[in-house]
Scaffold this active site. Structure first.
Site, PDB file in Angstrom:
ATOM      1  N   PHE A 131      46.385  75.207 -66.697  1.00  0.00           N
ATOM      2  CA  PHE A 131      45.334  74.281 -67.141  1.00  0.00           C
ATOM      3  C   PHE A 131      44.798  73.543 -65.925  1.00  0.00           C
ATOM      4  CE2 PHE A 131      43.449  70.364 -68.604  1.00  0.00           C
ATOM      5  CZ  PHE A 131      42.747  70.757 -69.727  1.00  0.00           C
TER       6      PHE A 131
ATOM      7  N   ASP B 255      47.518  72.696 -57.919  1.00  0.00           N
ATOM      8  CA  ASP B 255      47.001  71.662 -58.801  1.00  0.00           C
ATOM      9  C   ASP B 255      48.166  70.738 -59.157  1.00  0.00           C
ATOM     10  OD1 ASP B 255      46.162  70.089 -60.888  1.00  0.00           O
ATOM     11  OD2 ASP B 255      45.006  71.664 -61.874  1.00  0.00           O
TER      12      ASP B 255
ATOM     13  N   LYS C 247      44.983  61.853 -62.217  1.00  0.00           N
ATOM     14  CA  LYS C 247      45.819  61.092 -63.147  1.00  0.00           C
ATOM     15  C   LYS C 247      46.361  59.765 -62.592  1.00  0.00           C
ATOM     16  CE  LYS C 247      47.188  64.716 -66.428  1.00  0.00           C
ATOM     17  NZ  LYS C 247      46.476  64.298 -67.631  1.00  0.00           N
TER      18      LYS C 247
HETATM   19  C1  LIG Z   1      47.232  70.263 -64.055  1.00  0.00           C
HETATM   20  C2  LIG Z   1      45.958  69.624 -64.519  1.00  0.00           C
HETATM   21  N1  LIG Z   1      44.830  69.875 -63.856  1.00  0.00           N
HETATM   22  C3  LIG Z   1      43.664  69.319 -64.219  1.00  0.00           C
HETATM   23  C4  LIG Z   1      43.583  68.469 -65.305  1.00  0.00           C
HETATM   24  C5  LIG Z   1      42.266  67.886 -65.703  1.00  0.00           C
HETATM   25  O1  LIG Z   1      42.265  66.522 -65.432  1.00  0.00           O
HETATM   26  P1  LIG Z   1      41.165  65.554 -66.094  1.00  0.00           P
HETATM   27  O2  LIG Z   1      41.459  65.455 -67.544  1.00  0.00           O
HETATM   28  O3  LIG Z   1      41.327  64.254 -65.349  1.00  0.00           O
HETATM   29  O4  LIG Z   1      39.829  66.175 -65.825  1.00  0.00           O
HETATM   30  C6  LIG Z   1      44.745  68.181 -66.033  1.00  0.00           C
HETATM   31  C7  LIG Z   1      44.693  67.302 -67.213  1.00  0.00           C
HETATM   32  O5  LIG Z   1      45.587  67.226 -68.019  1.00  0.00           O
HETATM   33  C8  LIG Z   1      45.968  68.772 -65.630  1.00  0.00           C
HETATM   34  O6  LIG Z   1      47.110  68.536 -66.287  1.00  0.00           O
END
Ligand SMILES: Cc1ncc(COP(=O)(O)O)c(C=O)c1O
Length: 386
Positions: free
Chosen positions: A131, A216, A245
């Site tokens: 994700f 990520d 986050k």
């Molecule tokens: C691993 C990861 N990458 C990207 C995101 C996307 O972040 P945002 O909701 O701040 O756009 C999330 C959100 O849960 C995530 O867990």
């Protein structure tokens, strides 16, 4: 034209109309409108690593708000410089530059553009169950079909390989690959931890083919897994690091950290109006100071190990597996997780799901020993009764 004043206000795409309404938070405690307290075992979705309203961060926000709220990135600002410098000081010396945005998905979009521009290639290899966000590029890198299908066609050139499968990864990456994008621990996908062999293979194959490697760490970053950054566990350093986050203690932020070697290869432009604004940078600087001073990664390591141990003895006829790293723990049930989450909520503990059968625990790293033990006890109890 009539206004909309009399209709009940509705939030677009809200997940449920029966959501609990929470109005206040301190540390790992959240309160609802009637004053009932809940312990946060995941309610802040990995943003609240420092807990709700950490006093140092609140003071930094108040002081900065009175000084300068906003400044375009065409001008220098000492708070932004200090925040970027502090972040880089916590990372290996191969990293030389930071692009600041406002969310995790924007951190991913920047990584995709940097990789395309720096390599002159367009192919991206990501992982099944991964994700990375919900804007069109990040969504293309995301795995779950039901999140993507309604919005197709997405960005072309993305392939997904099974997570932790070295041979599949090596077969998918070639000299047309711009980027390999991976989470060191998959969060939304059900809390799956990468093996060392997998991350090492990702580093080796990207070096061999000239692709860039991005981790990520939007969910794993900033102490959550028992290290400041999860990749420190394996000593595999990527070219691009995605953060968001918890980076600014609860204010919206995204960061794409770029290896010095990649910086001069970027052609074109990328920009965000609000990215790197002084208010968020002041909160980010105070948050990083707090994480280091309070040794919160070590705390996550210790409490996480205790959690894995205590949850690991739950009945196998109900619990398929307990896995995780630091204070990022997944409990996979044989049945749906929703009834267990509801039972926890009625006892005053808020956890979240990752898919239909996995309970995800992402408590604040400042959760007290007593609160964490109470949470673990409550989980054991609802599982025993469920
Ligand atoms: C691993 C990861 N990458 C990207 C995101 C996307 O972040 P945002 O909701 O701040 O756009 C999330 C959100 O849960 C995530 O867990």
């Amino acid at each position: 034209m009539s206004g909309n004043g009399s209709a009940a206000p509705r939030e677009f795409a809200a997940s449920s109309s029966k959501r609990l309404t929470l109005v206040r938070g301190r540390g790992a405690t959240l309160w609802d409108e009637s004053g009932r307290a809940y312990i946060d075992l995941g309610a802040t979705h990995g943003v609240g690593n420092l807990g709700s309203a950490p006093p140092e961060v609140v003071r930094a926000i108040e002081a900065q708000a009175a000084e300068l709220l906003y400044l375009g990135s065409g001008y220098a600002n000492p708070v932004r410089t200090a925040f970027i410098g502090r972040l880089l000081s916590l990372l290996p010396s191969s990293f030389g530059s930071v692009f600041l945005s406002n969310s995790g998905t924007e951190a991913a979009e920047a990584a995709l553009k940097i990789a395309r521009s720096a390599t002159g290639r367009t192919r991206v290899v990501a992982a099944m169950r991964g994700f990375h966000g919900r804007t069109m590029g990040a969504l293309s890198a995301t795995w779950r079909k039901e999140l993507k299908e309604p919005f197709e066609p997405l960005v072309p050139g993305f392939v997904h390989v099974p997570y932790n499968d070295v041979a599949a990864l090596e077969a998918a990456v070639d000299d047309s690959t711009a980027l390999v994008l991976l989470e060191p621990v998959q969060g939304e996908g059900g809390v799956h931890v990468a093996t060392e062999a997998y991350l090492r293979a990702a580093r080796a194959v990207t070096e061999r083919t000239g692709a860039l490697l991005a981790f990520d760490e939007v969910q794993t970053g900033l102490g959550r897994t028992g290290r400041m950054f999860a990749f420190e566990r394996w000593g595999v350093v990527p070219d691009l690091l995605l953060l968001a986050k918890s980076l600014a203690g609860g204010l919206p932020v995204g960061a794409t950290v770029v290896a010095s070697e990649v910086v001069p290869r970027f052609r074109g432009s990328h920009h965000s109006t609000f990215g790197g604004n002084p208010l968020v940078c002041a909160a980010g600087l105070a948050s990083l100071d707090l994480l280091v001073r309070e040794k919160l990664p070590e705390r996550a390591d210790r409490l996480g190990a205790r959690g894995l141990e205590r949850l690991g003895v739950m009945p196998p006829e109900k619990v398929r597996e307990v896995r995780g790293l630091g204070l990022m723990i997944g409990v996979e049930f044989r049945n749906r997780v929703a009834p267990y989450l509801a039972a926890l909520e009625s006892r005053g503990f808020l956890a979240i799901s990752a898919g239909s059968t996995v309970m995800r625990l992402l408590p604040p790293l400042v959760i007290s020993d007593e609160e964490w033990d109470a949470g673990l006890g409550a989980i054991a109890e609802v599982v025993a009764r469920g």
